[in-house]
Design a protein around this motif. Structure first.
Motif, PDB file in Angstrom:
ATOM      1  N   CYS A 159      45.221 -41.997   9.004  1.00 41.74           N
ATOM      2  CA  CYS A 159      44.633 -40.954   9.853  1.00 41.74           C
ATOM      3  C   CYS A 159      43.308 -40.463   9.280  1.00 41.74           C
ATOM      4  N   ILE A 160      43.157 -40.490   7.933  1.00 36.48           N
ATOM      5  CA  ILE A 160      41.891 -40.076   7.333  1.00 36.48           C
ATOM      6  C   ILE A 160      40.799 -41.082   7.673  1.00 36.48           C
ATOM      7  N   TYR A 161      41.109 -42.369   7.571  1.00 40.00           N
ATOM      8  CA  TYR A 161      40.124 -43.389   7.917  1.00 40.00           C
ATOM      9  C   TYR A 161      39.668 -43.227   9.360  1.00 40.00           C
ATOM     10  N   ASN A 162      40.630 -43.053  10.273  1.00 45.40           N
ATOM     11  CA  ASN A 162      40.286 -42.886  11.681  1.00 45.40           C
ATOM     12  C   ASN A 162      39.491 -41.608  11.916  1.00 45.40           C
ATOM     13  N   LEU A 163      39.859 -40.537  11.204  1.00 48.22           N
ATOM     14  CA  LEU A 163      39.139 -39.272  11.340  1.00 48.22           C
ATOM     15  C   LEU A 163      37.681 -39.440  10.934  1.00 48.22           C
ATOM     16  N   VAL A 164      37.439 -40.086   9.764  1.00 48.50           N
ATOM     17  CA  VAL A 164      36.070 -40.285   9.285  1.00 48.50           C
ATOM     18  C   VAL A 164      35.290 -41.181  10.241  1.00 48.50           C
ATOM     19  N   TRP A 165      35.917 -42.258  10.682  1.00 54.68           N
ATOM     20  CA  TRP A 165      35.241 -43.211  11.572  1.00 54.68           C
ATOM     21  C   TRP A 165      34.835 -42.543  12.895  1.00 54.68           C
ATOM     22  N   ASN A 166      35.793 -41.873  13.531  1.00 52.40           N
ATOM     23  CA  ASN A 166      35.512 -41.248  14.824  1.00 52.40           C
ATOM     24  C   ASN A 166      34.527 -40.094  14.689  1.00 52.40           C
ATOM     25  N   ASP A 167      34.621 -39.345  13.584  1.00 57.71           N
ATOM     26  CA  ASP A 167      33.681 -38.246  13.387  1.00 57.71           C
ATOM     27  C   ASP A 167      32.278 -38.767  13.092  1.00 57.71           C
ATOM     28  N   SER A 168      32.170 -39.939  12.472  1.00 59.40           N
ATOM     29  CA  SER A 168      30.862 -40.553  12.229  1.00 59.40           C
ATOM     30  C   SER A 168      30.181 -40.900  13.561  1.00 59.40           C
ATOM     31  N   ILE A 169      30.939 -41.439  14.485  1.00 54.58           N
ATOM     32  CA  ILE A 169      30.381 -41.768  15.809  1.00 54.58           C
ATOM     33  C   ILE A 169      29.919 -40.503  16.516  1.00 54.58           C
ATOM     34  N   ARG A 170      30.774 -39.469  16.505  1.00 53.52           N
ATOM     35  CA  ARG A 170      30.424 -38.214  17.168  1.00 53.52           C
ATOM     36  C   ARG A 170      29.194 -37.575  16.532  1.00 53.52           C
ATOM     37  N   THR A 171      29.138 -37.578  15.204  1.00 53.95           N
ATOM     38  CA  THR A 171      28.008 -36.960  14.508  1.00 53.95           C
ATOM     39  C   THR A 171      26.725 -37.741  14.744  1.00 53.95           C
ATOM     40  N   TYR A 172      26.803 -39.057  14.772  1.00 51.65           N
ATOM     41  CA  TYR A 172      25.625 -39.886  15.052  1.00 51.65           C
ATOM     42  C   TYR A 172      25.005 -39.499  16.389  1.00 51.65           C
ATOM     43  N   HIS A 173      25.803 -39.449  17.444  1.00 46.99           N
ATOM     44  CA  HIS A 173      25.276 -39.112  18.773  1.00 46.99           C
ATOM     45  C   HIS A 173      24.786 -37.662  18.823  1.00 46.99           C
ATOM     46  N   HIS A 174      25.487 -36.772  18.120  1.00 45.97           N
ATOM     47  CA  HIS A 174      25.060 -35.367  18.084  1.00 45.97           C
ATOM     48  C   HIS A 174      23.681 -35.233  17.441  1.00 45.97           C
ATOM     49  N   GLY A 194      32.684 -47.793  -5.440  1.00 47.73           N
ATOM     50  CA  GLY A 194      33.552 -47.011  -4.580  1.00 47.73           C
ATOM     51  C   GLY A 194      34.115 -47.846  -3.453  1.00 47.73           C
ATOM     52  N   THR A 195      35.347 -48.310  -3.609  1.00 51.29           N
ATOM     53  CA  THR A 195      36.017 -49.049  -2.563  1.00 51.29           C
ATOM     54  C   THR A 195      37.390 -48.449  -2.361  1.00 51.29           C
ATOM     55  N   GLY A 196      38.107 -48.959  -1.372  1.00 48.22           N
ATOM     56  CA  GLY A 196      39.444 -48.466  -1.119  1.00 48.22           C
ATOM     57  C   GLY A 196      39.418 -47.039  -0.617  1.00 48.22           C
ATOM     58  N   PRO A 197      40.419 -46.202  -0.988  1.00 53.73           N
ATOM     59  CA  PRO A 197      40.551 -44.868  -0.424  1.00 53.73           C
ATOM     60  C   PRO A 197      39.421 -43.931  -0.786  1.00 53.73           C
ATOM     61  N   ARG A 198      38.628 -44.256  -1.812  1.00 51.68           N
ATOM     62  CA  ARG A 198      37.550 -43.341  -2.204  1.00 51.68           C
ATOM     63  C   ARG A 198      36.233 -43.660  -1.515  1.00 51.68           C
ATOM     64  N   ALA A 199      36.153 -44.777  -0.808  1.00 56.03           N
ATOM     65  CA  ALA A 199      34.903 -45.174  -0.176  1.00 56.03           C
ATOM     66  C   ALA A 199      34.707 -44.423   1.132  1.00 56.03           C
ATOM     67  N   CYS A 200      33.464 -44.130   1.471  1.00 61.67           N
ATOM     68  CA  CYS A 200      33.150 -43.459   2.724  1.00 61.67           C
ATOM     69  C   CYS A 200      32.886 -44.520   3.788  1.00 61.67           C
TER      70      CYS A 200
END
Length: 504
Positions: A140-155, A441-447
């Motif tokens: 859920c964290i990965y999906n949260l970051v991914w979807n928020d990145s898309i929203r922030t990009y367009h914003h 920075g890979t795995g759970p610590r990567a952005c």
């Protein structure tokens, strides 16, 4: 007058004798290891504030000598301060680095003092890791970051006024990358309404929560490297205001921890849909489920969130800027990455998180830019016990000493072919050691948001350097591809032209 002069000379004499005794001890301990004498240790106050010249190393010593220190000193050198601080071994040798990483009692310097100090010994770090990992590895964290990145990009595209334009000149792409990184990591890390008012005794004007966070992050140098007792007496209003804002923000965060804790106590299957999955909430929940022995204090929880926010924000923002710069002058690599993006999710629809694993070249661009302009350009380890180093071509030496691992390793031709060239293919074909890759920075610590926003830019825009009148691309490269130092290392201001839809 004579008495005071005698006292001063006596103190200076005692100090000189003490330092001379220590320095002779250092020389005996490091026989055979190349050494350089300086006045101050390069990282504590005041050494880090002074420029890198013959009598002072400075915080950027290892970076400025990344090309020729290996030829002049070999891969290992010990810096011996004459006036302040102890010796520090600098190494760009991966084998020596592994010895310290595997030492049982090492201290890892992780972040700045406020809101919480993060100089952790290995056993303490294990306790922090025990609480952190469950909160970070959830899908859920990965999906949260991914979807928020898309929203922030367009914003931000809309907020910057780029929407609808076919060509956009940008004097400094870092303005965009810092906003993007702070909003995404802040939202996914804290889950706050960043527009809410933030009362602070250190603010000369009304602040929002985001303004307060900006103030702390932008002035981290003062908070992190100038001792607390000195901060309060410096005659600079900006520093005093920053310290007060940081203290007020820490108090606000402590209240938020308690609020999140109360929410976690009421968490159940019936209200799971209403429970926000930001990292802050998940950390508090994971910590509340630990035994008393392994629980983190409120200050440690806040410190972990700030560590992720600060380190993630600086790393993402500065390296994204370097990515744009390199793509602008390597149009062939940009076109190849564009084709990968289009073949993965097309030119119209938004990418899903499942696209992440298919964007290997986009990830490789970020890794290569990180190698060439590493935000954390030196890693520091301390040891508590005598540690024997097996340094190639030298006898092992024991002693209690910190070690600095400069990112000059990234320019070591033993590990990277043509190390000064921008070659993302070195990551996609697997000819570099996994250990070198994981240090970025890979795995759970990567952005993962960094890959998402790069992919969106490549889909929507062609990236070109914005040249001055009569300037060639080569002169643009000489002007831009230099490092600037703040808390992290970053590329100079990157001026770009964005062209919409020119490759369709």
């Amino acid at each position: 007058m004579y008495f005071f002069l005698t006292m001063i000379l006596s103190v200076l004499g005692a100090f000189t004798i003490q330092r001379a005794y220590k320095i002779f001890g250092y020389l005996r301990s490091y026989q055979g290891l190349p050494r350089s004498f300086i006045l101050f240790h390069p990282f504590p106050f005041p050494g880090f504030l002074l420029p890198s010249i013959w009598w002072n190393a400075g915080a950027d010593w290892s970076w400025k000598r990344r090309f020729y220190s290996g030829e002049q000193y070999g891969e290992n050198i010990v810096l011996i301060p004459l006036l302040q601080g102890g010796p520090t071994i600098f190494t760009s040798n991966l084998e020596v680095t592994r010895q310290f990483n595997s030492a049982g009692s090492t201290k890892q310097h992780l972040a700045f003092r406020k809101p919480e100090t993060f100089d952790l010994w290995a056993d303490q770090w294990k306790k922090h890791k025990r609480v952190l990992l469950p909160a970070l590895i959830l899908t859920c964290i990965y999906n949260l970051v991914w979807n928020d990145s898309i929203r922030t990009y367009h914003h931000l595209i809309s907020e910057e006024g780029w929407k609808g334009f076919q060509e956009v000149p940008i004097n400094k792409i870092q303005n965009f990358t810092h906003k993007f990184a702070l909003l995404v990591i802040g939202n996914c890390g804290f889950g706050f309404d960043w527009t809410r008012s933030f009362p602070s005794t250190g603010a000369s004007k009304k602040l929002t929560l985001l303004d307060a966070l900006h103030t702390i992050v932008d002035n981290a140098m003062y908070l992190g490297f100038i001792p607390d007792f000195i901060q309060r007496f410096l005659p600079f209003q900006k520093i005093k205001d920053t310290v007060r804002v940081a203290e007020d923000f820490t108090a606000f965060m402590k209240a938020s921890v308690q609020e999140k804790h109360d929410q976690s106590m009421n968490y159940g299957a019936e209200n799971a849909a209403e429970y926000r999955n930001d990292i802050f909430t998940l950390l508090v929940k994971a910590n509340s489920e630990e035994s008393e022995k392994n629980k983190l204090t409120d200050e440690e929880l806040i410190g972990n969130i700030f560590l992720m926010l600060f380190a993630g924000h600086e790393t993402t923002a500065t390296v994204l800027a370097a990515c744009f710069a390199y793509l602008a002058v390597h149009s062939d690599i940009q076109d190849e990455a564009y084709q990968q993006v289009i073949s993965t999710f097309g030119s119209e629809k938004e990418p899903s998180f499942e696209c992440f694993s298919k964007l290997g070249l986009v990830q490789a661009v970020f890794f290569e830019a990180t190698r060439l302009f590493p935000p954390g350009y030196v890693t520091i380890r301390d040891v508590a016990d005598d540690t024997v180093l097996n340094i190639p071509y030298l006898d092992g030496r024991d002693g209690i000493t910190p070690i600095a691992i400069p990112k000059g390793t990234r320019y070591n031709s033993r590990y990277f072919q043509d190390p000064t060239n921008f070659m993302p293919s070195r990551w996609t074909i697997g000819d570099s050691e996994p250990e070198m890759l994981s240090s970025f920075g890979t795995g759970p610590r990567a952005c993962i948001g960094r890959v998402c926003v790069l992919a969106l830019f490549l889909r929507d825009w062609k990236i070109e350097p914005m040249l001055r009148h009569g300037e060639s691309k080569e002169r643009w490269k000489k002007r831009v591809f230099e490092a600037e130092f703040y808390v992290a290392l970053g590329i100079r201001d990157v001026p770009l032209r964005l062209l919409r839809g020119t490759r369709r």
